[in-house]
Each structure stands twice: as C-alpha cells, then as structure tokens.
Motif scaffolding. Structure first.
Motif, PDB file in Angstrom:
ATOM      1  N   ILE A  39       0.843  -1.193   0.000  1.00 53.61           N
ATOM      2  CA  ILE A  39       0.000   0.000   0.000  1.00 53.61           C
ATOM      3  C   ILE A  39       0.881   1.246   0.000  1.00 53.61           C
ATOM      4  N   THR A  77      -2.023   2.849  10.623  1.00 57.02           N
ATOM      5  CA  THR A  77      -3.201   2.811   9.766  1.00 57.02           C
ATOM      6  C   THR A  77      -2.883   3.541   8.469  1.00 57.02           C
ATOM      7  N   THR A  78      -3.748   3.382   7.470  1.00 59.09           N
ATOM      8  CA  THR A  78      -3.529   4.079   6.203  1.00 59.09           C
ATOM      9  C   THR A  78      -3.578   5.597   6.410  1.00 59.09           C
ATOM     10  N   ASN A 104      -5.286   0.730  -8.171  1.00 62.63           N
ATOM     11  CA  ASN A 104      -4.503  -0.498  -8.300  1.00 62.63           C
ATOM     12  C   ASN A 104      -3.482  -0.323  -9.406  1.00 62.63           C
ATOM     13  N   LEU A 169     -15.767   9.131  -4.618  1.00 58.98           N
ATOM     14  CA  LEU A 169     -14.772   8.174  -4.136  1.00 58.98           C
ATOM     15  C   LEU A 169     -14.485   7.273  -5.326  1.00 58.98           C
ATOM     16  N   VAL A 171     -12.354   4.267  -7.446  1.00 57.94           N
ATOM     17  CA  VAL A 171     -11.513   3.067  -7.446  1.00 57.94           C
ATOM     18  C   VAL A 171     -11.102   2.840  -8.890  1.00 57.94           C
ATOM     19  N   LEU A 189     -13.956   1.518 -11.507  1.00 53.86           N
ATOM     20  CA  LEU A 189     -15.038   0.606 -11.097  1.00 53.86           C
ATOM     21  C   LEU A 189     -16.335   1.378 -11.123  1.00 53.86           C
TER      22      LEU A 189
ATOM     23  N   ILE B  39      -2.898  -6.460   2.317  1.00 54.40           N
ATOM     24  CA  ILE B  39      -4.305  -6.180   2.006  1.00 54.40           C
ATOM     25  C   ILE B  39      -5.099  -7.485   2.019  1.00 54.40           C
ATOM     26  N   THR B  78      -7.387  -5.115  -6.411  1.00 57.77           N
ATOM     27  CA  THR B  78      -8.180  -5.442  -5.221  1.00 57.77           C
ATOM     28  C   THR B  78      -9.533  -6.047  -5.624  1.00 57.77           C
ATOM     29  N   GLN B  79     -10.104  -5.555  -6.717  1.00 52.98           N
ATOM     30  CA  GLN B  79     -11.382  -6.098  -7.166  1.00 52.98           C
ATOM     31  C   GLN B  79     -11.212  -7.555  -7.639  1.00 52.98           C
ATOM     32  N   LEU B  99     -16.555  -0.035  -3.810  1.00 50.70           N
ATOM     33  CA  LEU B  99     -15.864  -0.231  -2.539  1.00 50.70           C
ATOM     34  C   LEU B  99     -16.814   0.205  -1.426  1.00 50.70           C
ATOM     35  N   VAL B 102     -13.186   0.120   4.235  1.00 54.84           N
ATOM     36  CA  VAL B 102     -11.751  -0.108   4.419  1.00 54.84           C
ATOM     37  C   VAL B 102     -11.513  -0.135   5.929  1.00 54.84           C
ATOM     38  N   ASN B 104      -8.553  -0.682   8.867  1.00 55.44           N
ATOM     39  CA  ASN B 104      -7.168  -0.879   9.283  1.00 55.44           C
ATOM     40  C   ASN B 104      -7.140  -1.733  10.538  1.00 55.44           C
ATOM     41  N   VAL B 111      -4.922  -4.543   6.164  1.00 55.59           N
ATOM     42  CA  VAL B 111      -5.930  -3.580   5.736  1.00 55.59           C
ATOM     43  C   VAL B 111      -6.982  -4.333   4.944  1.00 55.59           C
ATOM     44  N   MET B 113     -10.158  -4.513   2.566  1.00 56.72           N
ATOM     45  CA  MET B 113     -10.867  -3.717   1.567  1.00 56.72           C
ATOM     46  C   MET B 113     -12.055  -4.541   1.097  1.00 56.72           C
ATOM     47  N   PHE B 115     -15.735  -4.934  -0.800  1.00 51.25           N
ATOM     48  CA  PHE B 115     -16.538  -4.404  -1.902  1.00 51.25           C
ATOM     49  C   PHE B 115     -17.981  -4.896  -1.799  1.00 51.25           C
TER      50      PHE B 115
END
Lengths: 189, 189
Positions: A39, A77-78, A104, A169, A171, A189, B39, B78-79, B99, B102, B104, B111, B113, B115
């Motif tokens: 990440i 954390t992120t 990604n 948001l 992706v 997405l 992840i 990630t998808q 998504l 998320v 943490n 982490v 993630m 969907f």
C-alpha cells in the motif's frame, strides 16, 4: 528471493500442495514465503483551494512533481501513513477528511490509497525527499512534469469536482500497456 | 527474519542511515528487508436482500462465519482479489458495484478492503476453505458465531443502510485493546 529467511537454505519457486500459484518455498525447512502487494498512502492536502505537491529529490522521477505519499509501515493505519508522509515530504500538518481514491497498479504490485485533507496552516517546506514543495490550483499544476500516472489521474479527478458539490470516491486500475513508449490505460469501477 | 534472502547472511534489526525505524538489514550484503502491511480483499455479495457468508474450515476461527475474503496476490487488483476469493471460498460468481469499507487492523498489519456486489445467480457451495456457505438477512446472521470483529463491523454497517438510500463508504480502524478478554475499539474517519 534466493534463500530462506528462516534457515538460510536455498528456496525454489514451486506450487505448494493445495495452492494454485508458484511461491518461494524453502528446500530445507519447507517454509512458504508469500509475497503480496504494498500500500502506498498519500494526501491531497488543500489550502484555500490549492493543493500541495512535492518535487522529488529522489529516484525514480527525480525532479518531477508528486503528491506526498509513500509506503505504509507496519503498525500504522492508512490514515497515519498518509499524514506521516505529508509531514516527512512536505513538513506539513494535515487533517484528513475522507478517502478519495484507490488505485490499483498491478504491474508494480502497488495499491495507492489517497485521502482528502486540509492543511492546518500555510506552513510547509521541502522534506529530505523533496527539492521543493508548493501549492497549486488547477491552472498552475505542472501537468507536463508530474512524476507518476497515478498523480495525474488523481489531480484530474480532484480538480474536476463540482464546486460546492459532494466529493466522489474513486476506485481505478492503472494498467501499463507498454514501456517504450510508456503508455497506460485507466479504468474505473 | 533471521537470514538474508539475497545472500543467506545473518540479518540484524537496526535503523538504516537516513531511516527512522528499525529494519532487518543484512550484515553481509547490506540489503534492507522492508516489511509492510498486507491487504485482505473481500466481498459483501448480495442476492435478493441476503448476503453470502462462509463457515470457516481452516484456522484461525475454524467453524465460525466470515465474509469471503483473503490476501491479495501479486499482479492482481483489489477487485480481482475480492472476486477470486468469493469464487474460491464460496464457489460463487459476483459482480462488484463499489468499494464499501476499508478497515485498518494495525495490530496484525492488515488492511481489509471490502466491496459491495451482487451474485450473478443463486449458485454457491463450500470451497476448500469453507465448511458451508449460506445467505443471511439481518435477522438470521449468526451474530454470536462470526469469525472476526471486522466481519461484525461490516455487517452492522451494511444492514444499517437505509432501504433505497445511497450506500456509505466507511474507513475504520479496529484496535485491539486487550487479548484476555479479547476487546476491540473501532473508530471511523
């Protein structure tokens, strides 16, 4: 990977029993060494309508502009990673509002997680990995001198938001189509 | 980590020059071995108002219920990781919508993630890592037999959405406060 980090024995790339893809497996102690994507966490840090960019003092892309971002560390954390990187690279303190974009980058095994935030004050300066740090609005962004495709995509999205509207948001997948010339395709997405 | 995966020399935990935290560094070839969070990608897969859960056939938490989810692999998005895990653990095909959450988990360097998606049909069955797979609505969820805190948090959020409303996007930190008894605190950005 050539040797086992547990016993120093040689490793081989093979499909472990019950698995479906090659892993580095120790020939001696049989430890399986999994490898996974990383990440990269970062910030879109705004101050009076402008956002913070850093000119890179390190490779790759020395001299080009990027958002403050870097590899997430163990134990954080992120959001902590994103604010830490902003402090390290731009000596700037930021308060995060929301996650804004996830990208990604499967060709380099990275997942970017970029947060929207506000600078706590107009104080910033170049950290050790930056040559300079500055605020930019849409018209002043150095579009031809951005370090990475993911930065260009994020800035396009962010400056495309409707004034007073609700932030999106996003992706996205950034796929590298060729290296020479360097060509990418981005899909959302 | 005890040995260098490049040269098999012994490693020491020390702060490399210019760095600010200890890393495993090879005493012999000086390679720095960075370690980073992983992840876990997964799905909230819906079919006619119910969502898919898997009862775990593996440790940890054998016998308890979870969302289909697992470690993201090199070279995928990630998808792709989320849909692959749903196929592997629940033998179910899913189309992702967005998504959703998320999380943490800094105490275990993960982490999540997760969907939102829809099953392409009511066809599913237990994969190799599942004892059984079933669809649940809010009232039938086995709340006392969920495998992980992150699953409980996600299901609470998801079943708390307003019918016909716009789905949220949640970023949460799940902190482990103590191991005996097992206590967590969740905070949202």
């Amino acid at each position: 990977m050539k040797f086992c980090s547990e016993c120093a024995g040689p490793v081989s790339l093979r499909v472990p029993e019950g698995d479906d893809r090659p892993r580095y497996v120790c020939d001696s102690c049989c430890t399986i060494h999994y490898q996974n994507p990383n990440i990269v966490a970062g910030c879109i840090a705004e101050w009076e309508g402008r956002i913070l960019l850093c000119r890179r003092a390190i490779e790759p892309r020395h001299g080009l502009w990027t958002l403050p971002a870097g590899f997430m560390e163990l134990g954080e954390t992120t959001q902590q990673a994103a604010t830490r990187e902003t402090l390290e690279e731009a000596r700037a303190r930021v308060e995060l509002d929301a996650l804004y974009a996830v990208f990604n980058l499967p060709h380099i095994n990275q997942v970017y997680m970029l947060f929207r935030g506000r600078l706590l004050g107009p104080d910033f300066s170049a950290g050790e990995e930056s040559l300079e740090v500055a605020l930019f609005d849409r018209d002043s962004v150095p579009w031809d001198a951005l370090a990475f495709q993911v930065v260009a995509e994020t800035l396009k999205l962010y400056f495309g938001e409707q004034p007073g509207g609700r932030y999106g948001l996003y992706v996205g997948d950034i796929e590298r189509l060729s290296r020479e010339p360097l060509r990418y395709r981005t899909r959302y997405l």
